[in-house]
Structures are given as structure tokens and as C-alpha cells.
Design a protein around this motif. Structure first.
Motif, short mmCIF file in Angstrom:
data_model
loop_
_atom_site.label_atom_id
_atom_site.label_comp_id
_atom_site.label_asym_id
_atom_site.label_seq_id
_atom_site.Cartn_x
_atom_site.Cartn_y
_atom_site.Cartn_z
N PRO A 114 0.81 -1.18 -0.05
CA PRO A 114 0.12 0.06 0.06
C PRO A 114 0.97 1.15 0.00
O PRO A 114 0.48 2.27 -0.69
N ALA A 115 2.01 1.18 0.78
CA ALA A 115 2.82 2.35 0.88
C ALA A 115 3.19 2.63 -0.58
O ALA A 115 3.67 4.02 -0.93
N THR A 116 3.98 1.87 -1.05
CA THR A 116 4.48 1.90 -2.35
C THR A 116 3.50 2.36 -3.37
O THR A 116 4.06 3.16 -4.36
N ALA A 117 2.20 1.93 -3.38
CA ALA A 117 1.41 2.53 -4.41
C ALA A 117 1.09 4.02 -4.06
O ALA A 117 0.93 4.76 -5.22
N GLN A 118 0.92 4.52 -3.01
CA GLN A 118 0.85 5.93 -2.72
C GLN A 118 2.12 6.73 -3.19
O GLN A 118 1.95 7.68 -3.81
N LEU A 119 3.23 6.21 -2.75
CA LEU A 119 4.57 6.90 -3.28
C LEU A 119 4.87 6.92 -4.79
O LEU A 119 5.04 7.84 -5.23
N ALA A 120 4.31 5.69 -5.18
CA ALA A 120 4.70 5.64 -6.81
C ALA A 120 3.66 6.39 -7.65
O ALA A 120 4.18 7.04 -8.52
N GLU A 121 2.44 6.77 -7.08
CA GLU A 121 1.43 7.77 -7.88
C GLU A 121 2.00 9.09 -7.63
O GLU A 121 2.40 9.84 -8.83
N ILE A 122 2.86 9.50 -6.43
CA ILE A 122 3.46 11.01 -6.43
C ILE A 122 4.71 11.07 -7.51
O ILE A 122 4.72 11.88 -8.15
N ILE A 123 5.55 9.90 -7.32
CA ILE A 123 6.68 9.87 -8.11
C ILE A 123 6.35 9.89 -9.69
O ILE A 123 6.93 10.70 -10.68
N MET A 124 5.36 9.11 -10.26
CA MET A 124 5.18 8.89 -11.59
C MET A 124 4.43 10.29 -12.25
O MET A 124 4.65 10.61 -13.32
N LEU A 125 3.39 10.94 -11.21
CA LEU A 125 2.82 12.20 -11.79
C LEU A 125 3.93 13.26 -11.94
O LEU A 125 3.81 14.01 -12.87
N ASP A 126 4.92 13.35 -10.83
CA ASP A 126 6.12 14.22 -11.06
C ASP A 126 6.85 14.02 -12.06
O ASP A 126 7.26 14.88 -12.85
N SER A 127 7.05 12.60 -12.60
CA SER A 127 7.74 12.17 -13.75
C SER A 127 7.20 12.77 -15.06
O SER A 127 7.91 13.32 -15.99
N ALA A 128 5.93 12.59 -15.09
CA ALA A 128 4.95 12.89 -16.10
C ALA A 128 4.99 14.45 -16.49
O ALA A 128 5.09 14.78 -17.70
N LYS A 129 4.92 15.28 -15.33
CA LYS A 129 4.99 16.50 -15.57
C LYS A 129 6.34 17.23 -16.09
O LYS A 129 6.34 18.05 -17.12
N ILE A 130 7.52 16.65 -15.95
CA ILE A 130 8.96 16.77 -16.15
C ILE A 130 9.04 16.51 -17.61
O ILE A 130 9.28 17.45 -18.51
N GLN A 131 8.22 15.20 -18.02
CA GLN A 131 8.28 14.89 -19.37
C GLN A 131 7.42 15.90 -20.26
O GLN A 131 7.91 16.20 -21.42
#
Length: 461
Positions: free
Chosen positions: A87-104
Motif C-alpha cells: 500500500p505505501a509503495t502504491a501511494q509513493l509511486a503515484e506521487i513519483i510517476m505524476l511528477d515524472s510525467a510533469k517533467i516529461q
């Protein structure tokens, strides 16, 4: 027939992807972005050497970008299986992937504006909408419970002690009388690391896939709490702000906990801590939610110093809140990303405060060659930012002991109780690190150790 193919993190520390095939099942362990050198980053743009539509599921060890950051790309290409993690990985992954998409998206916009892309127009690797589609595929699993991402493959998570929610993965391929047993180490955490439990000892296995990031070196032995207290007290005596460059997820939260503890014990002044990073603020909320996952053996906090919260911890999400820090005279503590000072809000603070001899700049981890952090570590007298040469008059301090990876001694300690496997594959390390650890394991344990190349495939029997 069981086959394992190394589609990432092979003779490099990035892009973790391992394809495990058994019978008709195809399971991808981790799905990370390649980072660092241009020749590695370019691999993100090539189609993977497997059909993403034929992958049954992806299982994640933890949420760092080099382990989850390629997921939206394969979803964009047609992957529709499930993604398993804690569960913790799912929430952190959401934050990290959204940030990565914004940078892309920002990088693509900038390339189109400046006209330097090979492709006209330039497109992002993936967008925020791809991340949202990816999140629909997530399924969470608790540690220590078996689940099947695709028959006959069964898996179980164990705490890796590397990051909130991080795991090593125990695998059984149950298509025979005695299951074939495999262990994926993920990133092995440090023993006695702040906030995180020690890594769970590896279960017995036929095949071990083990990281080797620090396979050829040890971390310096220091009293982390005392080193941090000394740096803060020197900064407070100078009277200016203490700027700490820290990675948004993991390092920032460890630092806040240790600073809160030092304040509670009266070892440093009761200075305000400003966390200046939207991504880090969001991650801190996740850390608070999963409070039961923390190892607080360094010391317990109290009602006046709640973990990662309270009046002494100020979260700066908005740009206006970050700009308001320019008006602070100090003493105080500002934690901002990026960790190596390659971008982010820390750069703006450095531009303003490096010329002030009352300022303290703290390097909280490894600084790669060519980064601003490395230039400061090497004693640069000026630092180039936004087209200007900024004089360095601030005090430059370094706090060792905060790496999230086990070093050579830590990896050997972690592997010590493991009964002899048939074969060990060393991954997630530069070739010098992997070769050094491989030689030690061959010599001291008599193990059959192999360092796979990128794209290499091995049959496991």
C-alpha cells in the motif's frame, strides 16, 4: 521451463526490469526508467524487447523512479495487466510517476519552444493521463502473505528496509513437486538506518538476484546524530539559514525525524524546519499515514514533537510559500530538492544565499560528477546558475551516513545466513561494484556468481 531476462539494471544502477517466464505466465519484476548517462536515457525511447500486451502483471519492489518510472510508458503501449505492490509503495509511486510525467511534458514543451528536438514536434515519454490509467491497474498486497500474479508463479513480500513500503520478493514457481525458489533483493536497505527497519534476511532459494550498488565500497563510520547536531549548531552560530539539498522522498523525511529528535533532546536549538518541495510534502503525508512502518529506534518523539509534523515543521507546497523563504534572515533550516542541486527549488535558494557567509549549505548524500553539489563538495569558488556566476561565500558542510543502500559490508551481512543457492545474479550496480562483490562471494562462499548483460536471458532449472 523457467526463463529470466534482464531488461534493465544489468551492469548499471538504473532501469530495473526483470522478466520472469514460467509456463504461459509472464511477470515483470519492477519497471523502472533508465537515468543518468545519455546512452542509458535513450533506452527509454526504444521499444522494449518484449510484447507489453503479453505481460500478465508487474510486481514492484519499491517506488523509486528507476523501479516504477517506466510503468506509464508500457501502459501507453498497451499493457493492461495488474500491478502488485505494498500500500505505501502504491501511494509513493503515484506521487513519483505524476511528477515524472510533469517533467516529461515540460521537457517536450521546452524542446518545441527552442526547436532542438530531433522529432518535430517533440512528445513526452508519457503524460499525466497515462499515469492515471496506470494507477487503475494497481493492486496492493501486504507483506508476508503469498499471492499469485500469474499461475504457476507465487510471490511474497518481505521488508527490504530501503524506503517506506520497500520489499525483497520471494518467489515460488509451483509447476513441479518441489517449487523452484527465486529471490529478488530489490534495493537492500542499511542496517540501523533512521526510520526504516533492518532488511529482512533472505529466505532460502535456488536463485538469488541481488543488487550490488555499493558492492565495492563501505559507507564511512560516523555517529550520524552527533554529526548532524554539530552541523546544525555551527549553522545556528553563523546566524543564517541552513540549506539542505535532499531527495524529496526518503532522505527528506529521515532528516526531519532526526532534527526533531535532536530538538526534543535539547542538542540543537528549536529552529523551524521548512520543507520546500511539493513532491516531498505529499510524500511526507504518506509517511505519516504509514506510521506503523517506521523504526524509531534512534528515539521516540513526543506530543510537542509529533513525527514529521507540528509547529516546528512547515510544509511549503506553493511557489508563493517558497518565495516567502527569501525574506527569512535565520537561523533556520530549509530542506529542498533536488538532492544533487541539479534543479528544483534548492537552486533558487542557493542563488540568493551562497554569497552570504552566514549561510550554511549541507550536502546530505552522494554528489555525482558534473552536478552543482559535486562542484561545491570540490571547493568551487563560484557556481553557475541561470546564466550567472554566483560567488560561494557560504559554509559548505557534508553529512555522511544517510545513504539508503546497504554498503559492501551490509550486503555481505545480509547474504550471510543464506544457504548456498545454485546461482547468484548480481545486478543494479556499475560493473566495478558488481565484479568486486562477485569475487568476494566466489572466494569466501564458493558461490556461482554471474553478472548478466543488458538483455541477457537465462534458463532456471
Amino acid at each position: 521451463m523457467v526463463r529470466l531476462t534482464f531488461h534493465g539494471a544489468a551492469q548499471t544502477v538504473t532501469g530495473s526490469k526483470y522478466l520472469l517466464e514460467a509456463g504461459d505466465a509472464r511477470v515483470l519484476v519492477d519497471c523502472g526508467l533508465f537515468q543518468g548517462l545519455k546512452k542509458l536515457r535513450e533506452l527509454n525511447w526504444t521499444d522494449p524487447d518484449f510484447n507489453v500486451r503479453q505481460i500478465d502483471s508487474v510486481v514492484l519492489t519499491h517506488a523509486h523512479l528507476d523501479h516504477v518510472g517506466y510503468l506509464p510508458r508500457i501502459v501507453k503501449q498497451g499493457f493492461r495487466g495488474k500491478v502488485y505492490c505494498t500500500p505505501a509503495t502504491a501511494q509513493l509511486a503515484e506521487i513519483i510517476m505524476l511528477d515524472s510525467a510533469k517533467i516529461q511534458e515540460q521537457d517536450a514543451d521546452y524542446a518545441n519552444k527552442k526547436g532542438f528536438s530531433k522529432h518535430i514536434p517533440a512528445f513526452p515519454l508519457y503524460e499525466g493521463s497515462d499515469v492515471k490509467e496506470t494507477l487503475k491497474l494497481f493492486r496492493t498486497q501486504t507483506r508476508e502473505h503469498w499471492f499469485s500474479p500469474a499461475e504457476p508463479i507465487h510471490m511474497r513480500f518481505h521488508d527490504a528496509g530501503h524506503l517506506l513500503g520497500s520489499n525483497l520478493i520471494e518467489v515460488e514457481v509451483r509447476d513441479r513437486k518441489d517449487p523452484l525458489r527465486i529471490v529478488f533483493s530489490g534495493d537492500v536497505g542499511r542496517y540501523d538506518g533512521p526510520l526504516y527497519h533492518d532488511p529482512t534476511p533472505p529466505p532460502a532459494c535456488d536463485y538469488m538476484i541481488c543488487e550490488s550498488t555499493y558492492g565495492n565500497r563501505d559507507h564511512p563510520e560516523v555517529d550520524l546524530m552527533q554529526s548532524l547536531a554539530d552541523v546544525v549548531n555551527r549553522s545556528a552560530k553563523r546566524g543564517g539559514l541552513m540549506l539542505v539539498a535532499a531527495f524529496a522522498i526518503g532522505r527528506s523525511q529521515q532528516l526531519i525525524y532526526l532534527l526533531q529528535l535532536l530538538k526534543k533532546e535539547g542538542r540543537i536549538p528549536d529552529l523551524k524546519i521548512y520543507l520546500d518541495s511539493p513532491m516531498s510534502c505529499n510524500a511526507t503525508g504518506v509517511y505519516r499515514e504509514f506510521n506503523e512502518d517506521h523504526d524509531l529506534s534512534e528515539g521516540e518523539l513526543d506530543r510537542d514533537h509529533p513525527l514529521l509534523a507540528g509547529p516546528g515543521v512547515v510544509l511549503c507546497r506553493k511557489a508563493e510559500e517558497s518565495k516567502a523563504l527569501n525574506r527569512l534572515s535565520g537561523p533556520g533550516i530549509v530542506i529542498a530538492s533536488s538532492g544533487m542541486m541539479t534543479g528544483g527549488r534548492i537552486v533558487h535558494h542557493l542563488k540568493q544565499r551562497l554569497p552570504d557567509k552566514k549561510t550554511t549549505v549541507v550536502l546530505s548524500g552522494y554528489m555525482a560528477e558534473g552536478t552543482r553539489g559535486r562542484y561545491l563538495e570540490d571547493g568551487a569558488e563560484t557556481l553557475r546558475m541561470h546564466g550567472q556566476e554566483i560567488p560561494v561565500r557560504a559554509a559548505i558542510e557534508k553529512i555522511p551516513g544517510l545513504s539508503g543502500h546497504a554498503d559492501r559490508s551490509g550486503l555481505l551481512r545480509w547474504l550471510a545466513p543464506l544457504p548456498d543457492p545454485k546461482r547468484v545474479f548480481l545486478t543494479h550496480g556499475e560493473i566495478e561494484s558488481s565484479e568486486s562483490l562477485a569475487e568476494e562471494l566466489r572466494t569466501s562462499r564458493g558461490w556461482n556468481v554471474h553478472i548478466p548483460a543488458l538483455g541477457e536471458s537465462q534458463e532456471l532449472d
